[in-house]
Scaffold this motif. Sequence first.
Motif, short mmCIF file in Angstrom:
data_model
loop_
_atom_site.label_atom_id
_atom_site.label_comp_id
_atom_site.label_asym_id
_atom_site.label_seq_id
_atom_site.Cartn_x
_atom_site.Cartn_y
_atom_site.Cartn_z
N SER A 136 1.13 -1.20 0.01
CA SER A 136 0.23 0.11 -0.27
C SER A 136 0.90 1.44 -0.38
N LYS A 137 0.11 2.47 -0.17
CA LYS A 137 1.05 3.90 -0.09
C LYS A 137 0.45 4.76 1.16
N LEU A 138 1.20 5.63 0.97
CA LEU A 138 1.01 6.62 1.92
C LEU A 138 0.67 8.06 1.13
N TRP A 139 -0.93 8.21 1.43
CA TRP A 139 -1.41 9.01 0.79
C TRP A 139 0.12 10.39 0.53
N CYS A 140 -0.49 12.05 -0.26
CA CYS A 140 0.10 12.99 0.06
C CYS A 140 -0.51 13.66 1.21
N THR A 141 -1.54 13.01 2.05
CA THR A 141 -2.11 14.04 3.19
C THR A 141 -1.52 13.70 4.38
N ASP A 142 -0.92 12.18 3.95
CA ASP A 142 -0.29 11.96 5.29
C ASP A 142 1.04 12.01 5.64
N HIS A 143 1.51 12.82 5.61
CA HIS A 143 3.01 12.68 5.28
C HIS A 143 3.10 12.98 6.97
N ASN A 144 2.44 14.18 7.40
CA ASN A 144 3.01 14.33 9.42
C ASN A 144 2.38 13.08 10.42
N ASP A 145 1.61 11.97 9.74
CA ASP A 145 0.96 10.98 10.47
C ASP A 145 1.00 9.27 9.63
#
Length: 332
Positions: A98-107
């Motif tokens: 799966s992949k880290l979406w761009c809204t979640d870089h701080n979480d």
Amino acid sequence: MCAAYLPIVCSVFTMGKQALEAMPRFKLNSGASIPAVGLGTWQSEPGLVGKAVKEAVKVGYRHIDCAKAYKNEKEVGDALQELYKEGIVKREDLWITSKLWCTDHNDVEEALKGSIERLQCEYLDLYLVHWPCALKKDAEGTGPEDFVPLNIKGTWAAMEKCYESGLAKSIGISNFTVEKTKSLLSHCKVRPAVNQVECHPLWQQKKLWPYLKSEGIHLTAYSPIGSSNSPFADINVLELPTITKMAEKYKRSPAQIALRWNIQQGHSVLPKSTHADRLASNIELFDFEISEEDLDEFAKIEQHRLLRGDEMWVNDSTSPYKTVEELWDGDI
Ligand SMILES: NC(=O)c1ccc[n+]([C@@H]2O[C@H](COP(=O)([O-])OP(=O)(O)OC[C@H]3O[C@@H](n4cnc5c(N)ncnc54)[C@H](OP(=O)(O)O)[C@@H]3O)[C@@H](O)[C@H]2O)c1
């Protein structure tokens, strides 16, 4: 070519149907081995994606490519649960990305746990930074008001924690150019195992691929059959004269030729389909080999990057990239 690029795949060229039972894998720098073919799930519609996952696993897929941004992880997870209950596959025999979406870089950890919860899979085999871009937590689009500065050092440190805790068995990146990968390598503790990028005969990653190989980073090819139904793809890869000629010569479908080309470069591939016949044929790639001479024909294809939706990452005020050229560091 085989000894250098295909340490695992070469040994199974002639396995035919057996290959469906034991999907060939590529060894990663994390020590894990990624199955050579994975099922793509982007743009797989609700109601269809779960069926596609079940059908794919039944015909031999052991690798599912997911992302929070595809908005279908829960349905994929439900289908996997049914497969476990029916005794068709065990969690440990699957490779789930799966992949880290761009809204979640701080979480990062919270986002990873969210994907694990939706996919109902306890851990991920691979977690990727989806794009080298960061958006506000609640952003729904990618307008200028939605961007926040990208702190890739902080993001990657959090990815490393997820790796160290075992929540992600391997970590990697996606849509990173040579320059962006180089910059990450200059400060990382844990090297990315994979860079997932657009790659097919029409966009062969002639600059990125040799660089990744020299750094021991595996390339996974997205849109490996040219995203043929995508509104962003302006040329049909499956209709390229080289592909149709090879399809006739090897008595294979154009999609099988495109996929086999990628595999012989040493790349894993992620064909997406929701049709049973295509799911089955897209994995029948291990009982033939494109000759060296014919691979040279592929090398002559004039290059053209297909996926055009990337303008969404560009603006001249808040994005780190003012132009598409900057996003790709000129490699377009
Ligand atoms: N990391 C990223 O940023 C990123 C970006 C794009 C994609 N990806 C991943 O890569 C996966 C694959 O990429 P993609 O979905 O862009 O494109 P793709 O797999 O190259 O192409 C999918 C399209 O080809 C059709 N198709 C499938 N098998 C076929 C066959 N044998 N003959 C003719 N047409 C066939 C599918 O239609 P049907 O479904 O109707 O069969 C679908 O329209 C995605 O699903 C996603 O998991 C990642």
